[in-house]
Design an enzyme around this catalytic site. Structure first.
Site, PDB file in Angstrom:
ATOM      1  N   TYR A  28       0.856  -1.335   0.125  1.00 56.99           N
ATOM      2  CA  TYR A  28      -0.030  -0.044   0.181  1.00 56.99           C
ATOM      3  C   TYR A  28       0.643   1.235   0.100  1.00 56.99           C
ATOM      4  O   TYR A  28       0.737   2.244  -0.723  1.00 56.99           O
ATOM      5  CB  TYR A  28      -0.897   0.091   1.280  1.00 56.99           C
ATOM      6  CG  TYR A  28      -1.748   1.429   1.321  1.00 56.99           C
ATOM      7  CD1 TYR A  28      -2.982   1.409   0.704  1.00 56.99           C
ATOM      8  CD2 TYR A  28      -1.367   2.507   2.023  1.00 56.99           C
ATOM      9  CE1 TYR A  28      -3.877   2.421   0.865  1.00 56.99           C
ATOM     10  CE2 TYR A  28      -2.236   3.568   2.030  1.00 56.99           C
ATOM     11  CZ  TYR A  28      -3.121   3.480   1.449  1.00 56.99           C
ATOM     12  OH  TYR A  28      -4.167   4.602   1.725  1.00 56.99           O
ATOM     13  N   ASP A  29       1.898   1.280   0.825  1.00 56.25           N
ATOM     14  CA  ASP A  29       2.834   2.384   0.997  1.00 56.25           C
ATOM     15  C   ASP A  29       3.257   2.781  -0.449  1.00 56.25           C
ATOM     16  O   ASP A  29       3.682   3.791  -0.871  1.00 56.25           O
ATOM     17  CB  ASP A  29       3.546   2.215   2.113  1.00 56.25           C
ATOM     18  CG  ASP A  29       3.144   2.510   3.333  1.00 56.25           C
ATOM     19  OD1 ASP A  29       2.034   2.772   3.453  1.00 56.25           O
ATOM     20  OD2 ASP A  29       3.903   1.768   4.431  1.00 56.25           O
ATOM     21  N   GLU A 107     -35.505   3.474   8.618  1.00 54.10           N
ATOM     22  CA  GLU A 107     -34.067   3.543   8.741  1.00 54.10           C
ATOM     23  C   GLU A 107     -33.601   3.538  10.077  1.00 54.10           C
ATOM     24  O   GLU A 107     -34.247   4.040  10.782  1.00 54.10           O
ATOM     25  CB  GLU A 107     -33.273   5.025   8.020  1.00 54.10           C
ATOM     26  CG  GLU A 107     -33.769   5.193   6.729  1.00 54.10           C
ATOM     27  CD  GLU A 107     -33.311   6.596   6.284  1.00 54.10           C
ATOM     28  OE1 GLU A 107     -32.598   7.380   6.986  1.00 54.10           O
ATOM     29  OE2 GLU A 107     -34.335   7.343   5.507  1.00 54.10           O
ATOM     30  N   LYS A 109     -31.781   4.434  13.487  1.00 57.35           N
ATOM     31  CA  LYS A 109     -31.493   5.585  14.165  1.00 57.35           C
ATOM     32  C   LYS A 109     -30.016   5.403  14.794  1.00 57.35           C
ATOM     33  O   LYS A 109     -29.735   4.950  15.813  1.00 57.35           O
ATOM     34  CB  LYS A 109     -32.345   5.916  15.172  1.00 57.35           C
ATOM     35  CG  LYS A 109     -31.978   7.540  16.004  1.00 57.35           C
ATOM     36  CD  LYS A 109     -33.246   7.638  17.019  1.00 57.35           C
ATOM     37  CE  LYS A 109     -32.918   9.011  17.666  1.00 57.35           C
ATOM     38  NZ  LYS A 109     -31.685   9.084  18.275  1.00 57.35           N
ATOM     39  N   ASP A 111     -26.292   5.763  16.296  1.00 66.00           N
ATOM     40  CA  ASP A 111     -25.892   6.624  17.431  1.00 66.00           C
ATOM     41  C   ASP A 111     -24.428   6.922  17.452  1.00 66.00           C
ATOM     42  O   ASP A 111     -23.528   6.412  17.632  1.00 66.00           O
ATOM     43  CB  ASP A 111     -26.005   5.483  18.741  1.00 66.00           C
ATOM     44  CG  ASP A 111     -25.698   6.223  20.007  1.00 66.00           C
ATOM     45  OD1 ASP A 111     -25.833   7.513  20.058  1.00 66.00           O
ATOM     46  OD2 ASP A 111     -25.683   5.478  21.036  1.00 66.00           O
ATOM     47  N   ARG A 130     -23.222  19.122  13.824  1.00 63.80           N
ATOM     48  CA  ARG A 130     -24.282  19.743  13.980  1.00 63.80           C
ATOM     49  C   ARG A 130     -24.610  20.919  14.616  1.00 63.80           C
ATOM     50  O   ARG A 130     -25.478  21.996  14.236  1.00 63.80           O
ATOM     51  CB  ARG A 130     -25.337  18.467  14.597  1.00 63.80           C
ATOM     52  CG  ARG A 130     -26.797  19.187  14.468  1.00 63.80           C
ATOM     53  CD  ARG A 130     -27.532  18.064  15.286  1.00 63.80           C
ATOM     54  NE  ARG A 130     -29.228  18.335  15.422  1.00 63.80           N
ATOM     55  CZ  ARG A 130     -29.825  19.133  16.054  1.00 63.80           C
ATOM     56  NH1 ARG A 130     -28.967  19.936  16.880  1.00 63.80           N
ATOM     57  NH2 ARG A 130     -30.905  19.786  16.010  1.00 63.80           N
ATOM     58  N   GLU A 169     -24.517  10.747   9.297  1.00 61.33           N
ATOM     59  CA  GLU A 169     -23.908  10.472  11.002  1.00 61.33           C
ATOM     60  C   GLU A 169     -22.764   9.997  10.785  1.00 61.33           C
ATOM     61  O   GLU A 169     -22.346   9.009   9.953  1.00 61.33           O
ATOM     62  CB  GLU A 169     -25.005   9.422  11.467  1.00 61.33           C
ATOM     63  CG  GLU A 169     -24.816   9.464  13.005  1.00 61.33           C
ATOM     64  CD  GLU A 169     -25.880  10.560  13.849  1.00 61.33           C
ATOM     65  OE1 GLU A 169     -25.685  10.625  14.921  1.00 61.33           O
ATOM     66  OE2 GLU A 169     -26.572  11.091  13.083  1.00 61.33           O
ATOM     67  N   TYR A 222     -28.192  10.111   5.046  1.00 62.31           N
ATOM     68  CA  TYR A 222     -29.249   9.612   4.751  1.00 62.31           C
ATOM     69  C   TYR A 222     -30.417  10.789   4.468  1.00 62.31           C
ATOM     70  O   TYR A 222     -31.522  10.745   4.392  1.00 62.31           O
ATOM     71  CB  TYR A 222     -29.897   9.258   6.425  1.00 62.31           C
ATOM     72  CG  TYR A 222     -29.467  10.207   7.598  1.00 62.31           C
ATOM     73  CD1 TYR A 222     -30.125  11.557   7.575  1.00 62.31           C
ATOM     74  CD2 TYR A 222     -28.702   9.735   8.315  1.00 62.31           C
ATOM     75  CE1 TYR A 222     -29.679  12.254   8.669  1.00 62.31           C
ATOM     76  CE2 TYR A 222     -28.340  10.769   9.531  1.00 62.31           C
ATOM     77  CZ  TYR A 222     -28.596  11.936   9.752  1.00 62.31           C
ATOM     78  OH  TYR A 222     -28.536  12.881  10.559  1.00 62.31           O
ATOM     79  N   LYS A 286     -39.807   7.904   8.026  1.00 64.91           N
ATOM     80  CA  LYS A 286     -40.191   8.960   7.098  1.00 64.91           C
ATOM     81  C   LYS A 286     -41.015   8.670   6.077  1.00 64.91           C
ATOM     82  O   LYS A 286     -40.986   7.674   5.615  1.00 64.91           O
ATOM     83  CB  LYS A 286     -38.826   9.548   6.600  1.00 64.91           C
ATOM     84  CG  LYS A 286     -37.453   9.787   7.474  1.00 64.91           C
ATOM     85  CD  LYS A 286     -36.396  10.114   6.563  1.00 64.91           C
ATOM     86  CE  LYS A 286     -35.042  10.142   7.516  1.00 64.91           C
ATOM     87  NZ  LYS A 286     -33.697  10.383   6.638  1.00 64.91           N
ATOM     88  N   LYS A 310     -37.851   4.916  19.571  1.00 66.88           N
ATOM     89  CA  LYS A 310     -36.819   4.390  20.258  1.00 66.88           C
ATOM     90  C   LYS A 310     -36.792   3.154  20.770  1.00 66.88           C
ATOM     91  O   LYS A 310     -37.976   2.425  20.888  1.00 66.88           O
ATOM     92  CB  LYS A 310     -36.673   5.397  21.562  1.00 66.88           C
ATOM     93  CG  LYS A 310     -36.452   6.850  21.636  1.00 66.88           C
ATOM     94  CD  LYS A 310     -34.807   6.999  21.095  1.00 66.88           C
ATOM     95  CE  LYS A 310     -34.375   8.293  21.121  1.00 66.88           C
ATOM     96  NZ  LYS A 310     -34.265   8.470  22.731  1.00 66.88           N
ATOM     97  N   CYS A 404     -19.383   9.789  58.694  1.00 63.23           N
ATOM     98  CA  CYS A 404     -19.299  10.266  57.545  1.00 63.23           C
ATOM     99  C   CYS A 404     -17.990   9.438  56.999  1.00 63.23           C
ATOM    100  O   CYS A 404     -16.757   9.665  57.751  1.00 63.23           O
ATOM    101  CB  CYS A 404     -19.050  11.794  57.394  1.00 63.23           C
ATOM    102  SG  CYS A 404     -18.206  12.453  55.768  1.00 63.23           S
ATOM    103  N   CYS A 407     -14.911  12.266  56.799  1.00 64.52           N
ATOM    104  CA  CYS A 407     -14.127  13.080  57.801  1.00 64.52           C
ATOM    105  C   CYS A 407     -14.345  12.471  59.204  1.00 64.52           C
ATOM    106  O   CYS A 407     -13.796  12.940  60.058  1.00 64.52           O
ATOM    107  CB  CYS A 407     -14.566  14.347  57.795  1.00 64.52           C
ATOM    108  SG  CYS A 407     -16.467  14.553  58.238  1.00 64.52           S
ATOM    109  N   CYS A 422     -24.028  14.292  56.594  1.00 67.25           N
ATOM    110  CA  CYS A 422     -22.666  14.580  57.259  1.00 67.25           C
ATOM    111  C   CYS A 422     -22.870  15.831  57.990  1.00 67.25           C
ATOM    112  O   CYS A 422     -23.289  16.849  57.514  1.00 67.25           O
ATOM    113  CB  CYS A 422     -21.508  14.694  56.382  1.00 67.25           C
ATOM    114  SG  CYS A 422     -19.852  15.456  57.508  1.00 67.25           S
ATOM    115  N   CYS A 427     -15.950  19.238  56.692  1.00 70.81           N
ATOM    116  CA  CYS A 427     -15.741  18.210  55.726  1.00 70.81           C
ATOM    117  C   CYS A 427     -15.304  18.111  54.371  1.00 70.81           C
ATOM    118  O   CYS A 427     -15.782  19.049  53.610  1.00 70.81           O
ATOM    119  CB  CYS A 427     -17.136  17.246  55.662  1.00 70.81           C
ATOM    120  SG  CYS A 427     -16.955  15.635  54.728  1.00 70.81           S
TER     121      CYS A 427
END
Length: 718
Positions: A28-29, A107, A109, A111, A130, A169, A222, A286, A310, A404, A407, A422, A427
């Protein structure tokens, strides 16, 4: 040169997109160096879309901002298939097609991080994050390293438009995420927590750019906001055009005839959730025909023709290894379960808050238990339930300590509270949290005063009271671990900027119990300056609409304490200042006088601005939903407050509804987006609405004594 470019692009695609390399690194190189050499010798023949052009210099100091070609809107959410069917009914009703099934495109969603790519004459000229939906950060240099971002549109099958705004995305496929983390661990670096954070953070590298990380990313297109091909009439044809131009389009996308097919496609995607090559947290549905999309139009923050459905929160089983106790800024002791690390909802979870002793008792959580955890809203880890049948032996019940852990001071629980606290005002754990609270964005907004710096300042005895932070100088800060001269100077400059503040921000920064941003602004507006507020009695404070007896007693008790007054005086001596204003009473004659609002979710305008507009019209904004709330304004990802509103029958407004209420005043019945499209139904309910309005008016008179305030932040620990 063209042949070399094609060979290199093929190798890039096989390596970065398909994980099936044909060439080793040396081969590749050699190809890459040969193309670079030819382009240097024949610059006139070099293509702007050459793979050698992907490598560029990172920006020096920051990211320029630029407006989007058009707003990048958010999507309304449906949490289940019932809400999805309701969306379909609403859309068909608005179009006057109640009896006709509509075609949709479903489609995944994704993340990741939303971006806009702008092409002119087929060439990539700009890539933006965005941002706030209207203005984004220019990350073109970083995006050039992403091999699935075409530098030039492939016009061989479909002509490229003069200008194209391609939305999509940036994601990090699961396999590449794991491979990237293996590389990082081999190099002694911290692995990334989840694919989404790694993807979003990749675009915002200013210095020491991690090219391997950028090349691991994938851009999935999209939407076309500009440059729709002539003759294209559907969303499906848009996706086909994007594929033809060389973009990756989610292969999981499905064209659906009618809502039943949409539900089936969503459920099929949910069943494959864990097997998908990229992280997805739902489906995007959609309306397929572009003409119908135009007819439906958009609200201020979201299109009417699309909705996000969701997935339910992901759950996993793990084991409680220990229960640690953290101490908050008001001394609240919060139990936190340390669990066997488990990957759930896209992140590795090792800590889960148990909130308080009552919560532990209710769920009967014990060290050694096998438990079910989930990420609520795919964000906050929570312990759902214990599996007592998996207990192999008798396990001891957990009790919060009487002392606590930070302390050793006495820890007590008052009769009217669920929190154990506490009682030692000195503290160190409380001091650290109070300083962090003072530096928070909605308080004095001290940039650079993070937890690690605060820990050192307190542990080394440099800061023994909150006001000490404004006595810090550069030499003192430079002596801290991992704090160079530039960082120290930046923090000193940030402290100087934070000295000029507002009375409301100062009240938040002081950490008075039950006083959050809403109550602080209410008090600042009512008194105008600190001295008259500090001199007010609990009865005088309680007489303010929106301040209840608990808040009034807390504020009066704070300023009656000589230590607190001394701390405020020292802050003033060290340069903390604010503009004094004339006291203002609540707007009693505005359109929204007597109406109480709650804001939840992400709005398209700053929340402070929305709150100011409501209050200017005579309304009041509180932090929690009750039967006395008149309206809940929901933005993106509204959370539990929207559910509470539905449970109590409180009217829910989106941003368009809020604008209407601000302009016209409260309607006789809870408004909906499609009221204007259904005059007959609206007229039919007019008489009923008047009756409701009369009932509300009577209730409003009874509710004149309503008192509300922000909850103590320590009751819901980090």
């Amino acid at each position: 040169m063209d042949e070399l470019a094609r060979a290199i692009e093929r190798a890039n695609r096989l390596y970065y997109l398909e994980d099936a390399p044909e060439l080793d690194d040396a081969e590749y190189d050699a190809l890459f160096r040969e193309l670079q050499s030819l382009e240097e010798r024949h610059p006139a023949l070099a293509s702007p879309a050459s793979p050698t052009r992907r490598v560029g210099a990172p920006p020096a100091d920051g990211f320029a901002q630029a407006p989007h070609r058009g707003p990048m809107l958010s999507l309304d959410n449906a949490m289940d298939t019932d809400a999805l069917r309701a969306f379909d009914e609403r859309v068909r009703r608005m179009l006057g097609r109640e009896a006709t099934a509509l075609d949709y495109v479903c489609e995944p969603k994704l993340d990741g991080a939303g971006v806009e790519l702008v092409y002119e004459e087929g060439r990539l000229v700009q890539g933006l994050t965005r941002g706030d939906g209207r203005v984004g950060e220019d990350v073109t240099v970083a995006l050039r390293h992403v091999w699935s971002v075409p530098l030039a549109l492939d016009a061989s099958a479909r002509p490229a438009p003069p200008v194209a705004s391609v939305r999509g995305e940036i994601v990090l496929p699961r396999e590449r995420f794991q491979r990237l983390n293996r590389h990082r661990e081999d190099e002694g670096l911290e692995p990334f927590v989840n694919p989404r954070n790694a993807a979003a953070g990749s675009l915002r590298q200013l210095h020491d750019v991690d090219v391997r990380r950028l090349r691991s990313l994938e851009f999935r297109a999209y939407h076309l906001a500009e440059g729709v091909p002539p003759g294209a009439t559907t969303q499906w044809e848009i996706l086909e055009a994007l594929r033809a131009w060389g973009f990756v389009v989610s292969p999981e996308s499905t064209r659906c005839a009618g809502i039943d097919a949409v539900v089936a496609a969503h459920e099929a995607l949910l069943a494959r959730r864990d097997a998908l090559p990229v992280e997805a947290d739902g489906s995007v549905v959609k309306v397929d025909r572009l003409g119908l999309q135009d007819e439906l139009g958009s609200l201020s923050r979201s299109p009417r023709w699309a909705i996000a459905v969701k997935f339910p929160p992901q759950q996993a089983q793990t084991t409680v290894l220990a229960i640690d106790v953290q101490v908050g800024r008001t001394g609240a002791l919060t139990p936190v379960a340390k669990v066997e690390p488990v990957f759930v909802g896209g992140v590795t979870v090792s800590n889960v808050s148990l909130h308080n002793q009552d919560e532990i008792d209710r769920k009967d959580v014990r060290v050694g238990d096998v438990v079910v955890i989930q990420r609520a809203g795919d964000v906050i880890p929570q312990l759902v339930r214990v599996l007592p049948e998996r207990r192999a032996r008798r396990l001891a019940r957990f009790r919060l300590p009487d002392a606590c852990p930070a302390c050793g001071g006495a820890a007590v629980r008052l009769e009217d509270e669920v929190v154990t606290r506490c009682t030692n005002p000195d503290c160190p754990a409380q001091l650290k949290n109070r300083i962090t609270h003072l530096a928070a964005r909605d308080a004095l907004d001290v940039d650079g005063l993070g937890e690690e710096i605060v820990d050192q300042l307190v542990d080394k005895g440099i800061v023994t009271r909150v006001s000490d932070v404004f006595a810090l100088d550069a030499p003192t800060l430079e002596a801290l671990d991992r704090m160079g001269a530039k960082s120290a100077a930046n923090l000193v400059a940030s402290l100087e900027r934070s000295r000029a503040t507002t009375l409301a921000r100062l009240l938040v920064a002081l950490g008075i119990r039950h006083v959050g941003t809403t109550i602080a602004e209410l008090l600042a507006r009512r008194f105008g300056d600190l001295d008259p507020l500090a001199a007010a009695t609990a009865d005088e404070l309680e007489a303010i609409d929106g301040v209840g007896p608990t808040i009034a007693a807390s504020v009066a008790r704070y300023f009656a304490d000589a230590r607190h007054r001394a701390e405020v005086d020292r802050l003033v001596e060290l340069g903390v200042r604010w503009e004094k204003e004339a006291p203002r009473a609540a707007a009693a004659d505005g359109l929204l006088a007597g109406r109480t609002f709650v804001l939840t979710g992400a709005l398209s305008i700053p929340r402070d601005e929305a709150k100011a507009r409501i209050e200017a019209a005579g309304g009041r904004v509180t932090g929690s939903v009750s039967k006395k709330t008149h309206f809940v304004v929901v933005g993106e990802d509204p959370g539990s407050k929207a559910a509470k509103a539905a449970e109590l029958g409180v009217a829910v407004l989106d941003e368009a509804g809020l604008e209407r209420v601000l302009r016209e005043g409260p309607p006789p019945e809870p408004p909906s987006d499609d009221d204007a499209l259904e005059p007959k139904r609206k007229a039919k309910g007019k008489a009923k609405g008047k009756a409701k309005a009369g009932a509300k008016k009577e209730a409003g008179a009874e509710d004149a004594g309503e008192r509300a305030g922000d909850e103590d932040a320590d009751a819901s620990p980090a």
